[in-house]
Design a protein around this motif. Structure first.
Motif, short mmCIF file in Angstrom:
data_model
loop_
_atom_site.label_atom_id
_atom_site.label_comp_id
_atom_site.label_asym_id
_atom_site.label_seq_id
_atom_site.Cartn_x
_atom_site.Cartn_y
_atom_site.Cartn_z
N UNK A 3 0.76 -0.93 -0.10
CA UNK A 3 0.10 -0.05 -0.01
C UNK A 3 0.87 1.26 0.23
N UNK A 4 1.88 1.38 0.68
CA UNK A 4 2.97 2.44 0.68
C UNK A 4 3.45 2.79 -0.77
N UNK A 5 3.97 1.77 -1.28
CA UNK A 5 4.47 1.53 -2.64
C UNK A 5 3.28 2.10 -3.56
N UNK A 6 2.10 1.64 -3.53
CA UNK A 6 1.05 2.19 -4.33
C UNK A 6 0.66 3.68 -4.02
N UNK A 7 0.69 4.02 -2.56
CA UNK A 7 0.72 5.64 -2.38
C UNK A 7 1.78 6.44 -3.01
N UNK A 8 2.81 5.85 -3.13
CA UNK A 8 4.03 6.47 -3.69
C UNK A 8 3.82 6.75 -5.01
N UNK A 9 3.76 5.74 -5.72
CA UNK A 9 3.24 5.86 -7.10
C UNK A 9 2.20 6.57 -7.72
N UNK A 10 1.12 6.50 -6.64
CA UNK A 10 -0.05 7.54 -7.00
C UNK A 10 0.55 9.07 -6.81
N UNK A 11 1.26 9.22 -5.75
CA UNK A 11 1.52 10.75 -5.65
C UNK A 11 2.54 11.11 -6.65
N UNK A 12 3.30 10.42 -7.23
CA UNK A 12 4.31 10.46 -8.38
C UNK A 12 3.42 10.91 -9.54
N UNK A 13 2.50 10.00 -9.93
CA UNK A 13 1.62 10.43 -11.00
C UNK A 13 0.77 11.77 -10.84
N UNK A 14 0.38 12.16 -9.63
CA UNK A 14 -0.33 13.42 -9.38
C UNK A 14 0.44 14.54 -9.47
N UNK A 15 1.91 14.27 -8.97
CA UNK A 15 2.47 15.54 -8.92
C UNK A 15 3.33 15.52 -10.18
N UNK A 16 3.14 14.66 -11.17
CA UNK A 16 4.30 14.31 -12.27
C UNK A 16 4.60 15.85 -13.02
N UNK A 17 3.75 16.79 -13.06
CA UNK A 17 4.12 17.98 -13.86
C UNK A 17 4.50 19.15 -12.88
N UNK A 18 4.72 19.03 -11.75
CA UNK A 18 5.07 20.00 -10.67
C UNK A 18 6.61 19.89 -10.35
N UNK A 19 7.01 21.19 -10.03
CA UNK A 19 8.55 21.29 -9.66
C UNK A 19 8.35 21.99 -8.31
#
Ligand code: ZN
Length: 179
Positions: A3-19
């Protein structure tokens, strides 16, 4: 773990175009991963709800993610922790900052630890590589405000508390000498 890895992947997708706002303009996801890592390494936190919420802590505030989405994928506890770490963006910035100070002490223990780790990581980044265009006095004001927020959340994890206070003391001393 899954679940933690899934959350990390989910957050990475959501923030993908932010710096990040620093001069290096690092990918945004570096920040929530660092906050979760800080909880685990400095604070010895092993609670998976808290670590998942740390990785997700900026998704509702800064992306199109809803509370329902997080609750559906990662559970109610994680969703409510993320909400506790979310500012109301319909309010003016000064009011949001004031509310962080006022509301700090009333948060749940998990949210307090995530917010202390969040502030520690932001303060540390600021000392290493300040946001573009921030003067020394603006950075100092940020440190003084962060100290007020952190004050309301101390007392639940000694290692996280001590690290936050160390970073605050170092930053405030260094920035007041530079000013
Ligand atoms: Zn954050």
């Amino acid at each position: 773990m899954k679940r933690l890895l899934h959350a990390t992947h989910f957050a990475a997708e959501k923030h993908s175009n932010q710096r990040r706002k620093n001069t290096a303009a690092a990918p945004y996801i570096n920040h929530p991963i660092e906050v979760a890592l800080h909880l685990a390494t400095v604070g010895n936190v092993t609670n998976e709800d808290w670590l998942a919420a740390a990785v997700l802590h900026d998704t509702i505030e800064d992306t199109d993610t809803s509370r329902e989405e997080i609750a559906g994928l990662f559970g109610e506890t994680v969703a409510s922790l993320v909400c506790e770490c979310t500012d109301d963006k319909s309010l003016p910035k000064a009011e949001r900052k004031r509310l962080q100070v006022v509301n700090a002490a009333g948060k749940s223990v998990g949210a307090k630890l995530i917010k202390i780790a969040d502030k520690s990581c932001n303060l540390r980044s600021m000392l290493a590589d300040p946001p573009k265009g921030w003067s020394t006095s603006r950075q100092l004001q940020y440190f003084v405000w962060a100290r007020e927020v952190i004050r309301g959340m101390l007392g639940h994890n000694q290692a996280l508390d001590e690290e936050a206070q160390r970073i605050l003391a170092e930053g405030i001393s260094r920035l007041s000498h530079e000013e």
